[in-house]
Design a protein around this motif. Structure first.
Motif, PDB file in Angstrom:
ATOM      1  N   LYS A 219      31.179  47.757  25.786  1.00 52.69           N
ATOM      2  CA  LYS A 219      32.415  48.106  26.491  1.00 52.69           C
ATOM      3  C   LYS A 219      32.183  48.686  27.872  1.00 52.69           C
ATOM      4  O   LYS A 219      33.126  49.053  28.558  1.00 52.69           O
ATOM      5  N   ASN A 220      30.950  48.823  28.278  1.00 57.26           N
ATOM      6  CA  ASN A 220      30.700  49.523  29.531  1.00 57.26           C
ATOM      7  C   ASN A 220      29.535  48.919  30.318  1.00 57.26           C
ATOM      8  O   ASN A 220      28.580  48.403  29.743  1.00 57.26           O
ATOM      9  N   LEU A 221      29.673  49.013  31.641  1.00 58.68           N
ATOM     10  CA  LEU A 221      28.634  48.487  32.512  1.00 58.68           C
ATOM     11  C   LEU A 221      28.394  49.490  33.626  1.00 58.68           C
ATOM     12  O   LEU A 221      29.346  49.954  34.260  1.00 58.68           O
ATOM     13  N   GLU A 222      27.153  49.870  33.829  1.00 55.23           N
ATOM     14  CA  GLU A 222      26.838  50.768  34.944  1.00 55.23           C
ATOM     15  C   GLU A 222      25.721  50.153  35.766  1.00 55.23           C
ATOM     16  O   GLU A 222      24.707  49.717  35.224  1.00 55.23           O
ATOM     17  N   ILE A 223      25.941  50.102  37.077  1.00 58.18           N
ATOM     18  CA  ILE A 223      24.918  49.531  37.957  1.00 58.18           C
ATOM     19  C   ILE A 223      24.408  50.612  38.896  1.00 58.18           C
ATOM     20  O   ILE A 223      25.199  51.333  39.521  1.00 58.18           O
ATOM     21  N   ARG A 224      23.101  50.741  38.982  1.00 52.24           N
ATOM     22  CA  ARG A 224      22.465  51.660  39.929  1.00 52.24           C
ATOM     23  C   ARG A 224      21.329  50.933  40.626  1.00 52.24           C
ATOM     24  O   ARG A 224      20.821  49.931  40.117  1.00 52.24           O
ATOM     25  N   THR A 225      20.914  51.456  41.753  1.00 53.37           N
ATOM     26  CA  THR A 225      19.743  50.894  42.413  1.00 53.37           C
ATOM     27  C   THR A 225      18.491  51.524  41.794  1.00 53.37           C
ATOM     28  O   THR A 225      18.584  52.493  41.035  1.00 53.37           O
ATOM     29  N   ILE A 226      17.343  50.976  42.156  1.00 52.21           N
ATOM     30  CA  ILE A 226      16.081  51.542  41.665  1.00 52.21           C
ATOM     31  C   ILE A 226      15.969  53.008  42.069  1.00 52.21           C
ATOM     32  O   ILE A 226      15.416  53.822  41.336  1.00 52.21           O
ATOM     33  N   THR A 227      16.548  53.345  43.230  1.00 54.04           N
ATOM     34  CA  THR A 227      16.491  54.735  43.684  1.00 54.04           C
ATOM     35  C   THR A 227      17.691  55.557  43.189  1.00 54.04           C
ATOM     36  O   THR A 227      17.981  56.638  43.713  1.00 54.04           O
ATOM     37  N   ASN A 228      18.404  55.028  42.193  1.00 54.62           N
ATOM     38  CA  ASN A 228      19.448  55.739  41.448  1.00 54.62           C
ATOM     39  C   ASN A 228      20.778  55.894  42.164  1.00 54.62           C
ATOM     40  O   ASN A 228      21.597  56.732  41.793  1.00 54.62           O
ATOM     41  N   GLU A 229      21.026  55.079  43.177  1.00 57.35           N
ATOM     42  CA  GLU A 229      22.345  55.111  43.821  1.00 57.35           C
ATOM     43  C   GLU A 229      23.342  54.354  42.932  1.00 57.35           C
ATOM     44  O   GLU A 229      23.062  53.204  42.538  1.00 57.35           O
ATOM     45  N   LEU A 230      24.477  54.990  42.615  1.00 55.98           N
ATOM     46  CA  LEU A 230      25.482  54.361  41.754  1.00 55.98           C
ATOM     47  C   LEU A 230      26.239  53.289  42.534  1.00 55.98           C
ATOM     48  O   LEU A 230      26.661  53.525  43.663  1.00 55.98           O
ATOM     49  N   LYS A 231      26.415  52.110  41.955  1.00 54.05           N
ATOM     50  CA  LYS A 231      27.105  51.010  42.631  1.00 54.05           C
ATOM     51  C   LYS A 231      28.410  50.685  41.914  1.00 54.05           C
ATOM     52  O   LYS A 231      28.459  50.709  40.680  1.00 54.05           O
ATOM     53  N   THR A 232      29.453  50.344  42.670  1.00 56.96           N
ATOM     54  CA  THR A 232      30.700  49.903  42.045  1.00 56.96           C
ATOM     55  C   THR A 232      30.589  48.403  41.803  1.00 56.96           C
ATOM     56  O   THR A 232      30.383  47.641  42.754  1.00 56.96           O
ATOM     57  N   PRO A 233      30.700  47.969  40.522  1.00 58.32           N
ATOM     58  CA  PRO A 233      30.565  46.530  40.246  1.00 58.32           C
ATOM     59  C   PRO A 233      31.615  45.719  41.001  1.00 58.32           C
ATOM     60  O   PRO A 233      32.795  46.067  40.982  1.00 58.32           O
ATOM     61  N   TYR A 234      31.208  44.670  41.697  1.00 55.95           N
ATOM     62  CA  TYR A 234      32.114  43.820  42.465  1.00 55.95           C
ATOM     63  C   TYR A 234      32.309  42.514  41.680  1.00 55.95           C
ATOM     64  O   TYR A 234      31.403  41.683  41.620  1.00 55.95           O
ATOM     65  N   ILE A 235      33.493  42.391  41.048  1.00 54.76           N
ATOM     66  CA  ILE A 235      33.740  41.220  40.198  1.00 54.76           C
ATOM     67  C   ILE A 235      34.395  40.111  41.022  1.00 54.76           C
ATOM     68  O   ILE A 235      35.432  40.323  41.639  1.00 54.76           O
ATOM     69  N   GLN A 236      33.762  38.925  41.024  1.00 55.46           N
ATOM     70  CA  GLN A 236      34.319  37.779  41.741  1.00 55.46           C
ATOM     71  C   GLN A 236      34.808  36.744  40.746  1.00 55.46           C
ATOM     72  O   GLN A 236      34.290  36.664  39.637  1.00 55.46           O
ATOM     73  N   LYS A 237      35.804  35.929  41.158  1.00 51.52           N
ATOM     74  CA  LYS A 237      36.303  34.835  40.307  1.00 51.52           C
ATOM     75  C   LYS A 237      35.575  33.548  40.674  1.00 51.52           C
ATOM     76  O   LYS A 237      35.573  33.146  41.835  1.00 51.52           O
ATOM     77  N   LEU A 238      34.952  32.932  39.683  1.00 52.50           N
ATOM     78  CA  LEU A 238      34.295  31.657  39.943  1.00 52.50           C
ATOM     79  C   LEU A 238      35.344  30.561  40.010  1.00 52.50           C
ATOM     80  O   LEU A 238      36.226  30.489  39.153  1.00 52.50           O
ATOM     81  N   ASN A 239      35.230  29.712  41.008  1.00 48.73           N
ATOM     82  CA  ASN A 239      36.191  28.637  41.173  1.00 48.73           C
ATOM     83  C   ASN A 239      35.521  27.315  40.810  1.00 48.73           C
ATOM     84  O   ASN A 239      35.311  26.450  41.641  1.00 48.73           O
ATOM     85  N   ILE A 240      35.138  27.194  39.536  1.00 49.12           N
ATOM     86  CA  ILE A 240      34.326  26.044  39.135  1.00 49.12           C
ATOM     87  C   ILE A 240      34.551  25.799  37.637  1.00 49.12           C
ATOM     88  O   ILE A 240      34.790  26.731  36.881  1.00 49.12           O
ATOM     89  N   GLU A 241      34.519  24.526  37.226  1.00 51.75           N
ATOM     90  CA  GLU A 241      34.697  24.204  35.802  1.00 51.75           C
ATOM     91  C   GLU A 241      33.354  23.825  35.195  1.00 51.75           C
ATOM     92  O   GLU A 241      32.435  23.410  35.895  1.00 51.75           O
ATOM     93  N   LEU A 242      33.288  23.907  33.857  1.00 49.79           N
ATOM     94  CA  LEU A 242      32.025  23.623  33.168  1.00 49.79           C
ATOM     95  C   LEU A 242      31.514  22.221  33.484  1.00 49.79           C
ATOM     96  O   LEU A 242      30.330  22.036  33.776  1.00 49.79           O
ATOM     97  N   ASP A 243      32.426  21.209  33.480  1.00 46.63           N
ATOM     98  CA  ASP A 243      31.918  19.845  33.680  1.00 46.63           C
ATOM     99  C   ASP A 243      31.373  19.633  35.093  1.00 46.63           C
ATOM    100  O   ASP A 243      30.612  18.710  35.341  1.00 46.63           O
ATOM    101  N   ALA A 244      31.735  20.520  36.027  1.00 47.57           N
ATOM    102  CA  ALA A 244      31.199  20.391  37.386  1.00 47.57           C
ATOM    103  C   ALA A 244      29.737  20.833  37.445  1.00 47.57           C
ATOM    104  O   ALA A 244      28.997  20.424  38.335  1.00 47.57           O
ATOM    105  N   ILE A 245      29.314  21.670  36.492  1.00 48.89           N
ATOM    106  CA  ILE A 245      27.923  22.131  36.547  1.00 48.89           C
ATOM    107  C   ILE A 245      27.065  21.536  35.425  1.00 48.89           C
ATOM    108  O   ILE A 245      25.904  21.834  35.304  1.00 48.89           O
ATOM    109  N   GLU A 246      27.669  20.637  34.630  1.00 45.73           N
ATOM    110  CA  GLU A 246      26.886  19.966  33.594  1.00 45.73           C
ATOM    111  C   GLU A 246      26.605  18.528  34.002  1.00 45.73           C
ATOM    112  O   GLU A 246      27.368  17.918  34.745  1.00 45.73           O
ATOM    113  N   LYS A 247      25.537  17.950  33.446  1.00 43.16           N
ATOM    114  CA  LYS A 247      25.192  16.566  33.774  1.00 43.16           C
ATOM    115  C   LYS A 247      26.175  15.586  33.139  1.00 43.16           C
ATOM    116  O   LYS A 247      26.325  14.476  33.593  1.00 43.16           O
TER     117      LYS A 247
END
Ligand code: GLU
Length: 263
Positions: A219-247
């Motif tokens: 239920k949870n996700l936390e992102i930090r850098t190696i030097t322990n800086e806390l990052k706000t997760p940046y969620i992007q929407k993929l604009n692609i369908e499965l058949d476009a990336i499958e053979k």
């Protein structure tokens, strides 16, 4: 270039990870394996050869909510069962999958050997997981902190995912130089080298940046850098369908591209 897949959530992770590995087969590989947590126990199954060979070794009723999977393209050690990923720490508490190369692995291995570590494979990856274990013990710290400290000693490229039997709710992933995406579903997370393994489940994706580490529970996700800086997760929407990336029906991606060109 090999592939990484992981799942943490309410569904059975095993078939998701296995079909994810099949969707990454186009990247090329020589062996495949999975690790999973069931009732606080860490299990591992790995085989030289194709994902199909691996699938035959996996009991049909295997169920887990947290699993990691890997297809290997050997750089350190021949393609073999022993060198296939996942790799365990010597105390069998931690399991890692890794895409990339640890350039300074041999000096780290020497140091670990002096401190009593032994190795079952020729890989740079097994050195990394034992370094993390060593740091965790010496610093008396949790896995996330140990991964931060260990990675600050590493020269090279990696996308990694780690399971910890003594903390079976958590999955830790990190990236530098090799691709790693986090697919975000409802109370579930998918990790992969590209979007193909999880696009049928979610189009919400976080691209982990170099030198970032993520700790993922269902239920949870936390992102930090190696030097322990806390990052706000940046969620992007993929604009692609499965058949476009499958053979699909085409034998190669090149044929697909040729046939899908406008006349
Ligand atoms: N360097 C690691 C190995 O040889 C990982 C290779 C890969 O990216 O598959 O096992």
């Amino acid at each position: 270039m090999c592939g990484i897949v992981a799942y943490h959530g309410l569904k059975n992770a095993i078939p998701i990870v296995l079909s994810g590995l099949e969707r990454l087969e186009y990247r090329g590989y020589d062996s495949a394996g999975i690790a999973y947590i069931i009732d606080d126990n860490l299990g591992i199954i790995k085989e030289a050869g194709k994902v199909n060979v691996l699938k035959k070794s996996i009991p049909e009723n295997l169920k887990s909510n947290l699993a990691i999977g890997h297809t290997r393209w050997a750089t350190h050690g021949v393609p073999s069962n022993e060198n296939a990923h996942p790799h365990l720490s010597m105390n069998k508490n931690l399991a890692i999958i890794h895409n990339g190369i640890i350039e300074n692995y041999s000096s780290i291995k020497e140091g670990l050997e002096k401190r009593g570590y032994t190795f079952n494979s020729d890989t740079d990856t097994e050195v990394l997981i034992n370094l993390i274990d060593d740091v965790q013990k010496n610093e008396n710290t949790n896995l996330f902190k140990a991964v931060q400290l260990a990675l600050s000693q590493i020269i090279g490229a990696y996308a990694i995912a780690i399971l910890d039997a003594s903390n079976p709710e958590k999955l830790v992933v990190a990236k530098k130089g090799s691709p790693l995406l986090i697919g975000v579903g409802k109370d579930e997370y998918f990790i992969a080298s590209d979007a193909a393994p999880f696009i049928q489940y979610t189009k919400d994706v976080i691209y982990l940046n170099d030198n970032e580490i993520a700790e993922i529970s269902s239920k949870n996700l936390e992102i930090r850098t190696i030097t322990n800086e806390l990052k706000t997760p940046y969620i992007q929407k993929l604009n692609i369908e499965l058949d476009a990336i499958e053979k699909g029906e085409y034998e190669t991606f090149m044929l697909k591209e040729i046939y899908e060109q406008p006349k």
